[in-house]
Design a protein around this motif. Structure first.
Motif, short mmCIF file in Angstrom:
data_model
loop_
_atom_site.label_atom_id
_atom_site.label_comp_id
_atom_site.label_asym_id
_atom_site.label_seq_id
_atom_site.Cartn_x
_atom_site.Cartn_y
_atom_site.Cartn_z
N ASN A 182 7.33 -38.33 8.17
CA ASN A 182 6.04 -37.78 8.97
C ASN A 182 5.66 -36.42 8.13
O ASN A 182 4.42 -35.91 8.46
N ASN A 183 6.38 -36.41 6.78
CA ASN A 183 5.65 -35.37 5.79
C ASN A 183 4.68 -36.12 5.03
O ASN A 183 5.08 -36.66 3.88
N LYS A 184 3.47 -36.17 5.26
CA LYS A 184 2.20 -36.75 4.63
C LYS A 184 2.10 -36.37 3.05
O LYS A 184 1.64 -37.32 2.27
N LYS A 185 2.54 -35.01 2.92
CA LYS A 185 2.23 -34.62 1.66
C LYS A 185 3.43 -34.97 0.54
O LYS A 185 3.37 -34.63 -0.49
N ASP A 186 4.55 -35.21 1.08
CA ASP A 186 5.78 -35.50 0.30
C ASP A 186 5.66 -37.12 -0.41
O ASP A 186 5.97 -37.81 0.59
N THR A 187 5.34 -37.26 -1.43
CA THR A 187 5.35 -38.47 -1.78
C THR A 187 6.35 -39.01 -3.00
O THR A 187 6.22 -39.98 -3.83
N GLN A 188 7.48 -38.16 -3.17
CA GLN A 188 8.62 -38.13 -4.14
C GLN A 188 9.38 -39.20 -3.45
O GLN A 188 9.58 -39.38 -2.04
N ASN A 189 10.21 -39.78 -4.29
CA ASN A 189 11.32 -40.60 -3.90
C ASN A 189 10.84 -41.76 -3.06
O ASN A 189 11.72 -42.20 -2.20
N THR A 190 9.91 -42.37 -3.24
CA THR A 190 9.30 -43.46 -2.53
C THR A 190 10.30 -44.59 -2.64
O THR A 190 10.59 -45.39 -1.46
N ASN A 191 10.65 -45.00 -3.92
CA ASN A 191 11.34 -46.26 -4.14
C ASN A 191 12.88 -45.75 -3.30
O ASN A 191 13.51 -47.00 -2.67
N TYR A 192 13.27 -44.65 -3.19
CA TYR A 192 14.64 -44.52 -2.49
C TYR A 192 14.73 -44.64 -0.95
O TYR A 192 15.27 -45.40 -0.36
N TYR A 193 13.49 -44.11 -0.44
CA TYR A 193 13.36 -44.55 1.17
C TYR A 193 12.98 -45.90 1.36
O TYR A 193 13.33 -46.61 2.55
N LYS A 194 12.04 -46.71 0.46
CA LYS A 194 12.02 -47.98 0.62
C LYS A 194 12.91 -48.80 0.59
O LYS A 194 13.37 -49.79 1.63
N LYS A 195 14.03 -48.77 -0.36
CA LYS A 195 15.38 -49.11 -0.45
C LYS A 195 16.32 -49.14 1.08
O LYS A 195 16.78 -49.88 1.45
N LEU A 196 15.91 -47.71 1.32
CA LEU A 196 17.06 -47.34 2.46
C LEU A 196 16.68 -48.25 3.71
O LEU A 196 17.21 -48.69 4.49
N ILE A 197 15.41 -48.14 3.87
CA ILE A 197 14.62 -48.98 5.11
C ILE A 197 14.94 -50.45 4.97
O ILE A 197 15.41 -51.08 6.30
N LYS A 198 15.14 -51.24 3.81
CA LYS A 198 15.41 -52.39 3.65
C LYS A 198 16.79 -52.87 4.04
O LYS A 198 16.99 -53.99 4.55
N ILE A 199 17.75 -51.82 3.74
CA ILE A 199 19.09 -52.32 4.13
C ILE A 199 19.69 -51.89 5.41
O ILE A 199 20.71 -52.44 6.13
N ILE A 200 18.51 -51.33 6.19
CA ILE A 200 18.89 -51.18 7.99
C ILE A 200 18.87 -52.67 8.37
O ILE A 200 17.81 -53.37 8.44
#
Length: 661
Positions: A602-620
């Motif tokens: 929801n924070n459109k300005k924060d583009t750090q750690n994209t790979n971390y959150y992408k992996k987190l979504i994949k393991i749900i």
């Protein structure tokens, strides 16, 4: 008979306002206190089914079954204590609660009073203009609770020692087992041996007694529960310490005789292939060879135990004495067994220059070793005897364990007496001798769940067999209320599914062996939603306590917070509704991770750690949540991650499809 309802007006610390508990009987009851008189309104329970919980055709009937649920600290165990307090001579053994207990009897139209802490109890009905008074007399046949808990809670009751003589909880069993040791199993100096050994021994006896009982042998339901073979026998297994090459701390006075035993046993064991022809050219079969080897193994186990103990400190057996000159000729022709018997019979300790005392009194060592040998010799097949185990009868197992217990008591007492002195009988646990004979009820190692189930049944069997079958020792009651406090604690989900049915199909057999064939009912506490699916909603008692700063509250049948579905209900609904789980049906850790991911998305300005959150979504693994988060990710990052997630879900569905085919 069944417990119908309880009214609790006050409790020392659990409740702040009056509480009503209905147990799903023929009627629902409401209570009102007017000038210390209790007015009771009863309405019919339209869902009540007579004999609903009876799954056997015995004279002993199960009249009801209830489950108490609630958060940790809500007061489930305390509620059981409140129920127990009505059946004790000293009702103030537990925290005070001003209460009314009503019971239903199918032969009586109106409830009877089990407990009343008020003036009068008056029933209000729709058919009569005025309420009428229930007689305030005691029940002709008063029921009795039997309390079981698998926990060791270190409970202490300051009021008096024997709070409940129908208590078979872990706390009470430990107290009773150690009480027996303190009173009976002491030597002339008053010193008992290891408490842990006593507890293991007593628990083993209960297990063996139940597993060898006619009750278990006669009914397939027990055999199915424990997967017993037709001719089930307990197994003793023998273990010892590794013998050291040099025994520097072994007292010199005893080194020679002990070394002779060790060498003879080793030579005999090493020559096992020769013993097939050693008596009149008789050829030994494999069973006889196994017997021969196990006997020598037992010698080594006991010998290693003695060596291990003596090697700890060189003061052990320091003044030991064995009269070699008296037995020199006999030792020449004696085997390891005979030499060990001579050692045990004639080894002494010099207390002073003129006084000596035998290390082992009353020939207990000879009795033990002789019993082990005779039991080994009575085996008839290869499966019953190996180099380290012995499958035997329950009677022989009990006798061998009893002899070992006395032998260890002798040995532990000896070390305390001569290491610390006659007047200083305090021993460190590290100085105690451990058992060399261990017991297994099955040919395979039991899981914690199997052991818990066996302990539950063996304790019930032991209590009834030793206390209630002999009427002269304790008065029999016509009705028993079994209070089971989280007895399903260690069970796997597959066992929890069977829990209620197993109780209903087995417990009547225990009580049907009593002379008067009493009726029984069961009240249990649980944290398991599967158990609730076996219970009609009217038989579930919900205790709500959001936090420790808030008093507990029992949800009445008209409460909007009371869950409406239990019997055969969906497991997710049971978890969400019946166990007061807030926010979600997932763990708090993953809940926080998903919430953190949503905040990042929801924070459109924060583009750090994209790979971390992408992996987190994949393991749900929940597909709807995963796709929604992937959609939000694409919206934020302007990517097609959602397609990758969908492709992965399609792959998993195809794998599932193939597996089903």
């Amino acid at each position: 008979m069944r417990l119908a309802a309880i009214y609790i007006e006050e409790h020392e610390y659990l409740f702040e306002k009056p509480q009503t508990i209905n147990f799903g009987g023929k009627y629902f009851y409401e209570f009102e206190n007017i000038n210390n008189n209790i007015y009771v309104t009863k309405t019919i329970n339209e869902n009540f089914i007579p004999d609903f919980f009876n799954l056997t055709h015995l004279e002993t009937k199960i009249t009801n079954l209830n489950v108490i649920v609630g958060q940790n600290g809500a007061g489930k165990s305390t509620l059981l204590d409140i129920i127990r307090s009505a059946f004790l001579e000293n009702e103030y053994s537990f925290p005070y609660s001003k209460s009314v207990f009503l019971v239903e009897n199918d032969k009586e139209k109106d409830p009877e009073i089990l407990r009343n802490d008020f003036n009068n109890i008056l029933i209000k009905t729709t058919n009569s203009r005025y309420p009428f008074k229930i007689k305030n007399s005691k029940l002709k046949f008063k029921p009795q609770t039997i309390y079981f808990s698998p926990h060791y809670d270190y409970k202490f009751n300051p009021n008096f020692e024997d709070v409940d003589n129908h208590d078979i909880s872990f706390d009470k069993i430990v107290e009773m087992d150690l009480e027996g040791m303190r009173n009976w199993d002491t030597n002339e100096y008053g010193w008992p041996y290891s408490a842990s050994q006593e507890l293991i021994f007593k628990n083993s006896l209960r297990q063996i007694s139940f597993l060898s009982s006619e009750l278990l042998k006669s009914h397939d339901i027990f055999k199915d529960l424990f997967h017993l073979q037709k001719h089930h026998m307990p197994i003793l297994y023998f273990r010892g310490y590794q013998l050291k090459e040099k025994n520097w701390n072994t007292p010199y006075q005893l080194r020679d005789i002990l070394k002779q035993i060790e060498d003879k046993a080793e030579r005999e064991r090493a020559a096992w292939h020769k013993v097939r022809r050693f008596e009149n050219d008789k050829v030994l079969n494999q069973v006889e060879v196994n017997q021969y080897l196990l006997k020598r193994h037992v010698i080594n186990c006991i010998l290693s135990l003695l060596y291990h103990q003596m090697e700890r400190k060189n003061s052990f057996l320091q003044e030991g004495f064995f009269p070699y000159e008296d037995f020199e000729a006999e030792l020449e022709i004696s085997d390891s067994y005979q030499t060990f018997i001579l050692f045990a019979k004639h080894s002494t300790i010099l207390i002073n220059p003129t006084t000596s005392k035998k290390i082992f009194s009353e020939n207990i060592f000879e009795k033990m070793l002789s019993k082990i040998y005779s039991t080994i010799e009575n085996t008839i097949d290869e499966d019953s005897v190996t180099n380290g185990t012995l499958k035997t009868s329950p009677e022989d197992a009990i006798e061998i364990l009893s002899y070992q217990r006395q032998f260890l008591n002798e040995l532990n007492t000896y070390y305390v007496r001569f290491l610390h002195g006659e007047n200083d009988l305090v021993v460190d646990d590290n100085e105690k001798v451990v058992e060399f004979v261990n017991y297994m009820p099955f040919s395979r190692r039991m899981s914690s769940g199997e052991n818990a189930l066996l302990n539950f049944y063996s304790r019930i069997y032991d209590f009834l067999n030793n206390n209630l079958k002999e009427v002269k020792f304790r008065k029999l009651n016509n009705h028993y209320i079994l209070l089971l406090d989280e007895a399903d604690l260690t069970f796997h989900l597959s066992w929890k599914k069977k829990y209620v049915k197993a109780l209903l199909k087995t417990l009547p057999y225990f009580f049907d062996e009593l002379e008067n064939k009493p009726s029984i009912e069961i009240i249990l506490t649980t944290h398991d939603p599967i158990t609730l699916s076996d219970l009609p909603n009217s038989n579930v008692i919900y205790i709500e306590r959001p936090d420790y700063s808030t008093p507990s509250n029992i949800l009445s049948f008209n409460s909007k917070r009371r869950p409406l579905k239990t019997f055969g209900a969906n497991i997710s609904d049971l978890i969400a509704d019946s166990f007061f789980i807030e926010n979600s049906l997932i763990g708090d850790f993953v809940y926080e991770k998903i919430k953190e991911t949503i905040d990042w998305l929801n924070n459109k300005k924060d583009t750090q750690n994209t790979n971390y959150y992408k992996k987190l979504i994949k393991i749900i693994d929940e597909p709807i949540i995963q796709r929604k988060l992937a959609e939000m990710y694409d919206d934020k990052m302007q990517q097609n991650f959602q397609l990758e997630v969908i492709d992965d879900q399609i792959r998993k569905l195809n794998e599932l499809k193939l597996r089903i085919k």
